[in-house]
Every structure is written in C-alpha cells, then in structure tokens.
Write a protein that holds these residues in place. Sequence first.
Motif, short mmCIF file in Angstrom:
data_model
loop_
_atom_site.label_atom_id
_atom_site.label_comp_id
_atom_site.label_asym_id
_atom_site.label_seq_id
_atom_site.Cartn_x
_atom_site.Cartn_y
_atom_site.Cartn_z
N HIS A 96 -21.76 -62.91 -54.54
CA HIS A 96 -21.62 -63.86 -55.75
C HIS A 96 -20.59 -64.22 -56.25
CE1 HIS A 96 -26.16 -62.89 -56.95
NE2 HIS A 96 -26.02 -62.54 -55.71
N SER A 97 -19.56 -63.63 -55.71
CA SER A 97 -18.24 -63.16 -56.77
C SER A 97 -17.00 -63.69 -56.15
CB SER A 97 -17.76 -61.84 -56.80
OG SER A 97 -17.93 -60.92 -55.86
N VAL A 98 -17.00 -65.13 -55.36
CA VAL A 98 -15.79 -65.43 -54.72
C VAL A 98 -15.14 -66.43 -55.85
CG1 VAL A 98 -15.15 -67.12 -52.97
CG2 VAL A 98 -16.76 -65.56 -52.48
N ASP A 99 -14.05 -65.83 -56.05
CA ASP A 99 -13.17 -66.36 -57.26
C ASP A 99 -11.97 -67.06 -57.02
OD1 ASP A 99 -11.99 -64.17 -56.72
OD2 ASP A 99 -11.96 -63.56 -58.62
N ARG A 100 -11.50 -67.00 -55.72
CA ARG A 100 -10.14 -67.38 -55.22
C ARG A 100 -9.87 -67.67 -53.71
NH1 ARG A 100 -10.59 -62.03 -55.59
NH2 ARG A 100 -9.84 -60.80 -54.32
N LEU A 101 -9.17 -68.57 -53.29
CA LEU A 101 -9.17 -69.16 -51.85
C LEU A 101 -8.70 -67.93 -50.83
CD1 LEU A 101 -9.17 -71.47 -49.64
CD2 LEU A 101 -7.06 -71.83 -50.35
N SER A 102 -7.84 -67.07 -51.48
CA SER A 102 -7.52 -65.91 -50.52
C SER A 102 -8.73 -64.87 -50.10
CB SER A 102 -6.27 -65.02 -51.22
OG SER A 102 -6.66 -64.51 -52.45
N LEU A 103 -9.75 -64.67 -50.95
CA LEU A 103 -10.67 -64.14 -50.90
C LEU A 103 -11.77 -64.65 -49.77
CD1 LEU A 103 -12.83 -61.84 -51.29
CD2 LEU A 103 -13.53 -62.80 -53.20
N ALA A 104 -11.86 -66.20 -49.92
CA ALA A 104 -12.68 -66.86 -49.11
C ALA A 104 -12.16 -66.86 -47.83
CB ALA A 104 -12.76 -68.24 -49.82
N GLN A 105 -10.65 -66.89 -47.64
CA GLN A 105 -9.98 -66.80 -46.28
C GLN A 105 -10.36 -65.65 -45.50
OE1 GLN A 105 -6.19 -68.02 -47.63
NE2 GLN A 105 -6.56 -69.99 -47.03
N GLU A 106 -10.31 -64.55 -46.37
CA GLU A 106 -10.78 -63.05 -45.56
C GLU A 106 -12.06 -62.82 -45.16
OE1 GLU A 106 -10.03 -59.54 -43.92
OE2 GLU A 106 -8.77 -61.16 -44.48
N ILE A 107 -13.13 -63.45 -46.07
CA ILE A 107 -14.32 -63.65 -45.61
C ILE A 107 -14.62 -64.48 -44.40
CG2 ILE A 107 -16.73 -64.38 -46.44
CD1 ILE A 107 -15.87 -63.90 -49.11
N GLU A 108 -13.89 -65.68 -44.35
CA GLU A 108 -13.88 -66.49 -43.21
C GLU A 108 -13.49 -65.65 -41.71
OE1 GLU A 108 -13.66 -69.38 -40.25
OE2 GLU A 108 -14.66 -69.38 -42.34
N ARG A 109 -12.34 -64.94 -42.17
CA ARG A 109 -11.88 -64.11 -40.96
C ARG A 109 -12.81 -63.08 -40.34
NH1 ARG A 109 -6.66 -64.81 -43.26
NH2 ARG A 109 -6.98 -63.45 -44.64
N GLN A 110 -13.35 -62.27 -41.45
CA GLN A 110 -14.23 -61.23 -40.99
C GLN A 110 -15.85 -61.70 -40.47
OE1 GLN A 110 -13.33 -58.27 -40.74
NE2 GLN A 110 -11.53 -58.65 -41.59
N TRP A 111 -16.30 -62.89 -41.19
CA TRP A 111 -17.57 -63.46 -40.64
C TRP A 111 -17.46 -64.34 -39.21
CZ3 TRP A 111 -18.24 -60.91 -45.03
CH2 TRP A 111 -19.70 -60.55 -45.20
N ALA A 112 -16.23 -64.79 -39.08
CA ALA A 112 -15.78 -65.56 -37.84
C ALA A 112 -16.13 -64.59 -36.53
CB ALA A 112 -14.56 -66.05 -37.95
N LYS A 113 -15.47 -63.22 -36.89
CA LYS A 113 -15.68 -62.29 -35.73
C LYS A 113 -17.07 -61.86 -35.42
CE LYS A 113 -11.69 -59.61 -37.54
NZ LYS A 113 -11.07 -58.32 -38.23
N LEU A 114 -18.01 -62.06 -36.43
CA LEU A 114 -19.23 -61.98 -36.15
C LEU A 114 -20.00 -63.00 -35.54
CD1 LEU A 114 -20.30 -60.11 -39.47
CD2 LEU A 114 -19.92 -58.88 -37.15
N ASP A 115 -19.22 -64.24 -35.53
CA ASP A 115 -19.85 -65.36 -35.15
C ASP A 115 -21.25 -65.64 -36.08
OD1 ASP A 115 -20.09 -67.85 -33.88
OD2 ASP A 115 -21.34 -67.21 -32.42
N ALA A 116 -20.91 -65.66 -37.38
CA ALA A 116 -21.98 -66.02 -38.22
C ALA A 116 -21.10 -66.62 -39.53
CB ALA A 116 -22.60 -64.63 -38.69
N VAL A 117 -22.49 -66.85 -40.55
CA VAL A 117 -21.91 -67.76 -41.43
C VAL A 117 -22.51 -67.00 -42.81
CG1 VAL A 117 -22.29 -69.81 -43.14
CG2 VAL A 117 -22.23 -69.98 -40.59
N CYS A 118 -21.36 -66.76 -43.91
CA CYS A 118 -21.62 -66.15 -44.94
C CYS A 118 -21.85 -66.88 -46.31
CB CYS A 118 -20.40 -65.33 -45.34
SG CYS A 118 -20.74 -64.13 -46.70
N ASP A 119 -22.98 -66.87 -46.89
CA ASP A 119 -23.39 -67.74 -48.05
C ASP A 119 -22.62 -66.87 -49.18
OD1 ASP A 119 -25.01 -69.55 -46.72
OD2 ASP A 119 -26.90 -68.15 -47.25
N VAL A 120 -22.08 -67.97 -50.04
CA VAL A 120 -21.33 -67.47 -51.07
C VAL A 120 -21.57 -68.48 -52.42
CG1 VAL A 120 -19.27 -66.67 -49.72
CG2 VAL A 120 -19.35 -69.04 -50.75
N LEU A 121 -21.39 -67.72 -53.57
CA LEU A 121 -21.24 -68.19 -54.73
C LEU A 121 -19.92 -68.46 -55.38
CD1 LEU A 121 -24.57 -66.76 -56.62
CD2 LEU A 121 -24.54 -68.52 -54.99
#
Length: 231
Positions: A96-121
């Motif tokens: 629920h708490s994505v508030d900056r691009l740097s955080l989103a980029q780290e979520i991207e890195r970690q979910w990419a390792k899982l070959d999955a998509v993370c839903d965010v607000l």
Amino acid sequence: MSIGENLLHIRELIAAAARRAGRDPETVRLVAVSKTKPAAAVDEAARAGQRLFGENYVQEFTTKAKEVNAPVEWHFIGALQSNKVRQIAGLVTLIHSVDRLSLAQEIERQWAKLDAVCDVLIQVNIAGEATKSGTTAADLITLVKEVAALPHLRVRGLMTMPPFFDDPEGARPYFRELKRLAGVVAAEEIPGVAMEELSMGMSGDFEAAVEEGATLVRIGTSLFGEREYHR
C-alpha cells in the motif's frame, strides 16, 4: 467482545456506510491490521471469516507469517525501507505504501527474481505532514508513470493517511481528495495503471472513508483491541 464479534460489528458498519453512499458493500474490503498482535489473533480472526491482513513492520511480519496456520492473504501497509523489500518478496499480494521511485525500483528487482508481478498502491501525503510518508499531489502523476514503466509492478490505486481528528468528519476532505486524485490519474490513461483501489480509513474514521469511496479500510484497534507494545 471477541475478535469474531468485533469482526461482525465492523462488517455491519462497513456495509451500512456503503449503502448510505449508494455502493455495493461487496466493493469494500476489510484489511485487518494485525501489527503487534500474535499469530494466534490472526488465526482467531481467520476462523471468524477474515482472510485479508495488513502488517507494518517487516521483521515482525516475516516471523508471524510463518506462525499463522490459516490460509490468509497479506498486504504490507507500513512505511517500507528499500533494504527490507527482499524480506517480503513473494509474501504479500499488495503493497500500500509506495511513495518514491527508489522503493519501486527495489520492489522491481526483488519481484523480477521471482518472475512475478507485485501489485502496489501509491501513497499520497495529501496533508503534507512531515511525519507521514507519501508523495505530493503535485508529483503524483510523474511517480505513477515512472512506477508503471517497471515491468514487475502494477499500480492498482492510491493510499492515504489523513491527519488525526477526534471527529472523523475532519478526515472526510482528505478521503474526498484522494478519490479526486484517483480520477485525475485515471484520466491520464497510463498503460498498465488501474485506479481500482483506494486504501483509506482506519478504526476511527472508516465509515466516512467508505462513504467517500474507500475500497480497502485498514482496521486494527476496533478489531483486535488496543495495540500491544512493538518489540
């Protein structure tokens, strides 16, 4: 009252607020905020029919998730440090708490390792409070576009935490503004972005939030009782 009795009462209040606004109560989901509460409390709520739980603290959550026996869905609703994202990767269905691009980029890195998509607000700090996280309304469109460009993230809506008011009516303009901002984002027709979810409203003001369009209400105290000391 028991957790089950509290849950029933809260659901009745949510449904009544939805009907007052001419909404289908089924369009509002209760996020049971289980921070500082033991796994046994989550299991008890799950036995009473609750499936969706929200956590605020990474270390507490990762420990608790292993201890909960019931088949539940987890959302992460608290402020999230980039260096802790890997610990929750794959465990939560919505952040629920994505508030900056740097955080989103780290979520991207970690979910990419899982070959999955993370839903965010995207969290918006409508009141501009220094103590609260969130992007500004002025920067919202830019951030949504940047996050939407990340292939392993999907923007599903917005979240906000208004200032605290003794009277829940004080929070209503902030809920109304988040709904308006969702409309502004939707009008941009950004590829891959949906303004399906509005996460707003807590124990003290969730009825006003539902009346103003909330689809996710984050309720802890009214369900589980007063917060326990966070270790």
